[in-house]
Enzyme design. Structure first.
Site, PDB file in Angstrom:
ATOM      1  N   HIS A  17       3.202  85.591  46.225  1.00 10.55           N
ATOM      2  CA  HIS A  17       4.145  86.089  45.217  1.00 10.55           C
ATOM      3  C   HIS A  17       3.916  85.375  43.880  1.00 10.55           C
ATOM      4  O   HIS A  17       3.911  86.015  42.822  1.00 10.55           O
ATOM      5  CB  HIS A  17       5.598  85.795  45.643  1.00 10.55           C
ATOM      6  CG  HIS A  17       6.044  86.485  46.887  1.00 10.55           C
ATOM      7  ND1 HIS A  17       6.686  85.830  47.918  1.00 10.55           N
ATOM      8  CD2 HIS A  17       5.953  87.786  47.276  1.00 10.55           C
ATOM      9  CE1 HIS A  17       6.988  86.691  48.869  1.00 10.55           C
ATOM     10  NE2 HIS A  17       6.537  87.884  48.518  1.00 10.55           N
ATOM     11  N   LYS A  41      18.843  93.700  55.781  1.00 10.99           N
ATOM     12  CA  LYS A  41      17.553  93.136  56.192  1.00 10.99           C
ATOM     13  C   LYS A  41      17.709  91.831  56.968  1.00 10.99           C
ATOM     14  O   LYS A  41      16.726  91.305  57.467  1.00 10.99           O
ATOM     15  CB  LYS A  41      16.674  92.904  54.958  1.00 10.99           C
ATOM     16  CG  LYS A  41      15.897  94.143  54.535  1.00 10.99           C
ATOM     17  CD  LYS A  41      14.682  93.758  53.718  1.00 10.99           C
ATOM     18  CE  LYS A  41      13.722  94.918  53.598  1.00 10.99           C
ATOM     19  NZ  LYS A  41      12.470  94.533  52.957  1.00 10.99           N
ATOM     20  N   ARG A  90      -1.994  93.954  49.061  1.00  7.36           N
ATOM     21  CA  ARG A  90      -2.850  93.025  49.811  1.00  7.36           C
ATOM     22  C   ARG A  90      -4.005  93.750  50.471  1.00  7.36           C
ATOM     23  O   ARG A  90      -5.142  93.300  50.438  1.00  7.36           O
ATOM     24  CB  ARG A  90      -2.028  92.297  50.884  1.00  7.36           C
ATOM     25  CG  ARG A  90      -1.089  91.262  50.331  1.00  7.36           C
ATOM     26  CD  ARG A  90      -0.117  90.807  51.376  1.00  7.36           C
ATOM     27  NE  ARG A  90       0.689  91.923  51.831  1.00  7.36           N
ATOM     28  CZ  ARG A  90       1.789  91.814  52.566  1.00  7.36           C
ATOM     29  NH1 ARG A  90       2.188  90.630  52.945  1.00  7.36           N
ATOM     30  NH2 ARG A  90       2.465  92.875  52.928  1.00  7.36           N
ATOM     31  N   SER A 129       5.756  86.691  53.750  1.00 12.79           N
ATOM     32  CA  SER A 129       6.925  85.849  54.048  1.00 12.79           C
ATOM     33  C   SER A 129       7.207  85.839  55.538  1.00 12.79           C
ATOM     34  O   SER A 129       7.604  84.815  56.100  1.00 12.79           O
ATOM     35  CB  SER A 129       8.158  86.373  53.309  1.00 12.79           C
ATOM     36  OG  SER A 129       7.994  86.264  51.929  1.00 12.79           O
TER      37      SER A 129
HETATM   38  O1  PNS Z   1       9.595  92.419  49.613  1.00  5.79           O
HETATM   39  P1  PNS Z   1       9.888  93.827  50.071  1.00  5.79           P
HETATM   40  O2  PNS Z   1      10.915  93.813  51.158  1.00  5.79           O
HETATM   41  O3  PNS Z   1       8.619  94.565  50.441  1.00  5.79           O
HETATM   42  O4  PNS Z   1      10.515  94.628  48.810  1.00  5.79           O
HETATM   43  C1  PNS Z   1      10.972  95.972  48.938  1.00  5.79           C
HETATM   44  C2  PNS Z   1      11.735  96.401  47.671  1.00  5.79           C
HETATM   45  C3  PNS Z   1      12.816  95.378  47.315  1.00  5.79           C
HETATM   46  C4  PNS Z   1      10.782  96.504  46.519  1.00  5.79           C
HETATM   47  C5  PNS Z   1      12.353  97.813  47.935  1.00  5.79           C
HETATM   48  O5  PNS Z   1      12.978  97.803  49.189  1.00  5.79           O
HETATM   49  C6  PNS Z   1      13.381  98.193  46.880  1.00  5.79           C
HETATM   50  O6  PNS Z   1      13.047  98.432  45.741  1.00  5.79           O
HETATM   51  N1  PNS Z   1      14.669  98.209  47.289  1.00  5.79           N
HETATM   52  C7  PNS Z   1      15.792  98.505  46.423  1.00  5.79           C
HETATM   53  C8  PNS Z   1      16.476  99.805  46.819  1.00  5.79           C
HETATM   54  C9  PNS Z   1      15.706 100.999  46.262  1.00  5.79           C
HETATM   55  O7  PNS Z   1      15.506 101.133  45.080  1.00  5.79           O
HETATM   56  N2  PNS Z   1      15.269 101.873  47.189  1.00  5.79           N
HETATM   57  C10 PNS Z   1      14.495 103.044  46.822  1.00  5.79           C
HETATM   58  C11 PNS Z   1      13.003 102.852  47.062  1.00  5.79           C
HETATM   59  S1  PNS Z   1      12.647 102.302  48.700  1.00  5.79           S
END
Ligand code: PNS
Length: 163
Positions: A17, A41, A90, A129
């Site tokens: 990150h 989560k 990745r 993570s």
């Molecule tokens: O680190 P992660 O868990 O891969 O991140 C995922 C994240 C936070 C980028 C995604 O879940 C997100 O943007 N969540 C906020 C809710 C949202 O906007 N959802 C619509 C698209 S999935």
């Protein structure tokens, strides 16, 4: 002025990150690291702990700010005048999921947001993570993966004391 957001769970922040944050901070006027506060989560660290770890890890980057958000990412972006989402890629296994989210975010935002993908530096291509949490839970040294103060937080979390 282009404001970008790097969203994620960051549970906890890893060197992968931090690599993306550093590189994107040279590309945009401001980078907002957005910690998703999503209790569904069931994260290991609270949103505040994740924000605090990220703040400490990025304190030398003057154009980087760390915030916590809930709800839809594109709503937060609209309210805060942010037009770009940064995500790290990745491997090909990340691509399908990331492409789907990027395209739906673009569509739902009525094309006011775009996603920029940075390919993860090769030395962090395997890192996540969840891998860090898994190793740390067994007492394995994860200091190659996360900053030292995160190592200590993980030890406390899993109640692992020095031998
Ligand atoms: O680190 P992660 O868990 O891969 O991140 C995922 C994240 C936070 C980028 C995604 O879940 C997100 O943007 N969540 C906020 C809710 C949202 O906007 N959802 C619509 C698209 S999935």
């Amino acid at each position: 002025m282009t404001r970008a957001i790097y969203p994620g769970s960051f549970d906890p922040v890893t060197y992968g990150h931090l690599d993306i944050i550093k590189r994107s901070s040279t590309m945009f006027d401001q980078v907002i690291v957005g910690v998703l506060n999503n209790s569904a989560k069931n994260p290991l660290f609270s949103a505040k702990e994740r924000v605090d770890m990220l703040k400490k890890a990025t304190e030398e980057l003057v154009n980087v700010e760390v915030i916590c958000f809930d709800g839809l990412l594109i709503d937060y972006m609209k309210q805060n005048d942010i037009s770009v989402i940064v995500r790290g890629l990745r491997a090909i296994t990340d691509f399908e999921y990331e492409l789907q989210i990027a395209q739906s975010n673009r569509k739902v935002s009525k094309e006011t947001v775009d996603t920029v993908f940075l390919t993860t530096s090769i030395e962090y291509a395997y890192l996540s993570s969840s891998i860090v949490r898994e190793y740390a839970s067994y007492g394995t040294d994860v200091s190659d993966f996360v900053p030292e103060f995160v190592v200590e937080k993980l030890k406390k979390c899993f109640r692992i004391s020095e031998a």
